[in-house]
Scaffold this motif. Structure first.
Motif, PDB file in Angstrom:
ATOM      1  N   VAL A 211      35.210 -97.816  55.104  1.00 24.54           N
ATOM      2  CA  VAL A 211      33.970 -97.796  54.206  1.00 24.54           C
ATOM      3  C   VAL A 211      33.031 -97.038  55.051  1.00 24.54           C
ATOM      4  N   ILE A 212      33.247 -96.602  56.170  1.00 20.89           N
ATOM      5  CA  ILE A 212      32.139 -95.689  56.506  1.00 20.89           C
ATOM      6  C   ILE A 212      32.224 -94.264  56.387  1.00 20.89           C
ATOM      7  N   GLU A 213      33.402 -93.951  56.013  1.00 21.51           N
ATOM      8  CA  GLU A 213      33.729 -92.450  55.798  1.00 21.51           C
ATOM      9  C   GLU A 213      32.974 -92.299  54.388  1.00 21.51           C
ATOM     10  N   ASN A 214      32.761 -93.396  53.396  1.00 21.88           N
ATOM     11  CA  ASN A 214      32.097 -93.059  52.133  1.00 21.88           C
ATOM     12  C   ASN A 214      30.432 -93.382  52.386  1.00 21.88           C
ATOM     13  N   VAL A 215      30.185 -94.042  53.498  1.00 24.66           N
ATOM     14  CA  VAL A 215      28.797 -94.495  53.894  1.00 24.66           C
ATOM     15  C   VAL A 215      27.993 -93.174  54.441  1.00 24.66           C
ATOM     16  N   GLN A 216      29.028 -92.582  55.364  1.00 22.85           N
ATOM     17  CA  GLN A 216      28.572 -91.238  56.072  1.00 22.85           C
ATOM     18  C   GLN A 216      27.992 -90.171  54.980  1.00 22.85           C
ATOM     19  N   ARG A 217      29.009 -90.188  54.009  1.00 22.98           N
ATOM     20  CA  ARG A 217      28.774 -89.025  52.940  1.00 22.98           C
ATOM     21  C   ARG A 217      27.548 -89.342  52.014  1.00 22.98           C
ATOM     22  N   ASP A 218      27.572 -90.483  51.887  1.00 26.53           N
ATOM     23  CA  ASP A 218      26.236 -90.955  51.093  1.00 26.53           C
ATOM     24  C   ASP A 218      25.187 -90.690  51.516  1.00 26.53           C
ATOM     25  N   LEU A 219      25.071 -91.193  53.063  1.00 22.79           N
ATOM     26  CA  LEU A 219      23.738 -90.825  53.568  1.00 22.79           C
ATOM     27  C   LEU A 219      23.518 -89.448  53.855  1.00 22.79           C
ATOM     28  N   ASN A 220      24.396 -88.407  53.924  1.00 24.09           N
ATOM     29  CA  ASN A 220      24.337 -86.872  54.038  1.00 24.09           C
ATOM     30  C   ASN A 220      23.608 -86.524  52.641  1.00 24.09           C
ATOM     31  N   ILE A 221      24.175 -86.960  51.595  1.00 24.15           N
ATOM     32  CA  ILE A 221      23.799 -86.594  50.219  1.00 24.15           C
ATOM     33  C   ILE A 221      22.260 -87.111  50.109  1.00 24.15           C
ATOM     34  N   SER A 222      22.105 -88.383  50.489  1.00 21.92           N
ATOM     35  CA  SER A 222      21.049 -88.869  50.180  1.00 21.92           C
ATOM     36  C   SER A 222      19.767 -87.884  51.007  1.00 21.92           C
ATOM     37  N   LEU A 223      20.011 -87.489  51.901  1.00 28.42           N
ATOM     38  CA  LEU A 223      19.116 -86.530  52.917  1.00 28.42           C
ATOM     39  C   LEU A 223      18.815 -85.373  52.213  1.00 28.42           C
TER      40      LEU A 223
END
Length: 430
Positions: A211-223
């Protein structure tokens, strides 16, 4: 278990034959006897003919596969090693919807026998396999974990549309309910995964890692999306900024864009849900989701502003949106943020036309109540290129001008085209 499977004395059943399940089932079927199960009879019929409904797997992959496709849950009783690859969506309130997982667990529980294994691959929050799925297995089977059967979790890592990093070439994380289960599960997956196996110390660790694999990517794109909004207000081109910043060796090269689909746009809500259950309200994860979910509204508002600056009444304009699927070169329309963008445009009474060479018109109509056109019309006030399909990559500014009227606007959400090709067209990108 592994020895009996490899000698074809026992069968593997893959439950759920979408983007994840079908490739795994066919890969297993090269070495094992496999039952491919899905509740969608139309999809099963296609697979029985050697066709992938998702258009991800070639017809050649079906050839010689030792697999039987079925929609009859009674057939699951012939299997002893169950792999669960059903969807894990969220509902309208962004709350995890475990119904597909619960139904799959119930069907497997009714087929479960002493000595069997059940491995979950669907993305969930930590604890879901043992706290939510296991009780269903025990209830419907009358069996007990450890004494009668074993479970495991091995998160899927398939990347739809990626023809280079295929299933066998992606490192596989596995976990089990005890040491024996871990070794057996690792052996089964290790027989088909060339990239190797990582044995996680517990099921919860494996669930959390996924789940954190995609959370990390989501946060990077949100930035990147937040930066794009800031730089747009400053009149600075975000892509030029990222290109300059990317010259530093440790700069992470993410780009802004719409974040939809069944992974990055969904999985963070599973971790948010579990954290809130435990009395903690995550700030960073929630903020990233809020930024990414807000991008369709921001883009629609930006286009309306551009139209008004050109003296156009949005109610009297016509806009073409190119691409609806959640990413390039796939047919999957689940959680499409392009659909959200279209809805936002329609709030301004803009006449929106929609095309996509990969999406199914019937699925689009059923899921979003929108109509896909076969080919675009002309005299558009604006064109929005929303998905980076290969078919769109080679288009030039002259093509877009041919679709539009005398005051054209091109919104390039994926940054596919050059800003300097033609000054006559108003060009904007995230």
């Amino acid at each position: 278990m592994f020895n009996e499977l490899i000698q074809k004395e026992k069968r593997i059943a893959v439950v759920g034959l979408g983007y994840v399940g079908l490739p795994i089932a066919l890969e297993f079927a090269r070495k094992f006897r496999v039952i491919g199960f899905d509740i969608n009879t139309d999809r099963v019929s296609m697979m029985q003919r050697g066709e992938d409904p998702s258009r991800e797997v070639s017809a050649e992959a079906f050839a010689g596969a030792d697999i039987v496709f079925t929609a009859d849950p009674a057939d699951l009783k012939q299997a002893h090693f169950f792999v669960v690859t059903v969807p894990t969506p969220v509902d309208d309130y962004k709350v995890p919807d475990l119904k597909p997982l619960q139904r799959a667990s119930g069907a497997i529980g009714r087929a479960l026998k002493p000595g069997d294994y059940v491995i979950y691959e669907s993305t969930v929050y930590p604890g879901c396999t043992e706290d939510d799925c296991l009780p269903i297995l025990e209830q419907h089977s009358g069996l007990k974990l450890g004494a009668d059967f074993k479970i495991g979790y091995s998160p899927e890592r398939i990347n739809p549309g990626d023809k280079h990093r295929t299933l066998a070439d992606i490192l596989k994380v596995v976990s089990g309910s005890d040491a024996e289960a871990l070794e057996e599960i690792a052996a089964v997956y290790g027989s088909i995964i060339r990239a190797g196996i990582y044995q996680a110390p517990s099921i919860k660790v494996a669930e959390a890692a996924k789940v954190i694999e995609n959370v990390q990517r989501d946060l990077n794109i949100s930035l990147m999306n937040e930066l794009a909004v800031i730089f747009d207000k400053m009149g600075i081109d975000t892509h030029e900024v990222l290109e300059a910043a990317g010259t530093k060796w440790n700069f992470l090269k993410f780009t802004p864009g719409l974040v939809g689909g069944h992974c990055i746009g969904i999985d963070p809500y599973y971790l948010l849900y579990k954290a809130r259950q435990l009395g903690y309200d995550p700030q960073v994860i929630h903020s990233g989701r809020r930024v990414n979910d807000g991008m369709p509204t921001y883009i629609a508002t930006k286009l309306v502003q551009m139209l008004l600056q050109r003296g156009k009444n949005p109610r009297q304009t016509k806009v073409l949106v190119m691409g609806l699927t959640f990413k390039e070169n796939v047919s999957d329309i689940r959680n499409s943020k392009v659909a959200d963008l279209v809805r936002e445009l329609m709030k301004y009474a803009i006449n929106v036309h929609l095309i996509d060479p990969y999406a199914s018109p019937n699925e689009v109509a059923e899921a979003y109540r929108m109509t896909l056109m076969e080919t675009p019309s002309t005299h558009y006030d604006a064109v929005i290129v929303a998905v980076a399909h290969d078919a769109y990559q080679s288009l030039d500014i002259a093509y877009f001008k041919s679709l539009m009227n005398g005051t054209p606007i091109l919104m390039d959400l994926k940054g596919l085209y050059s800003t300097t090709q033609d000054d006559a067209i108003e060009y904007w990108r995230l």
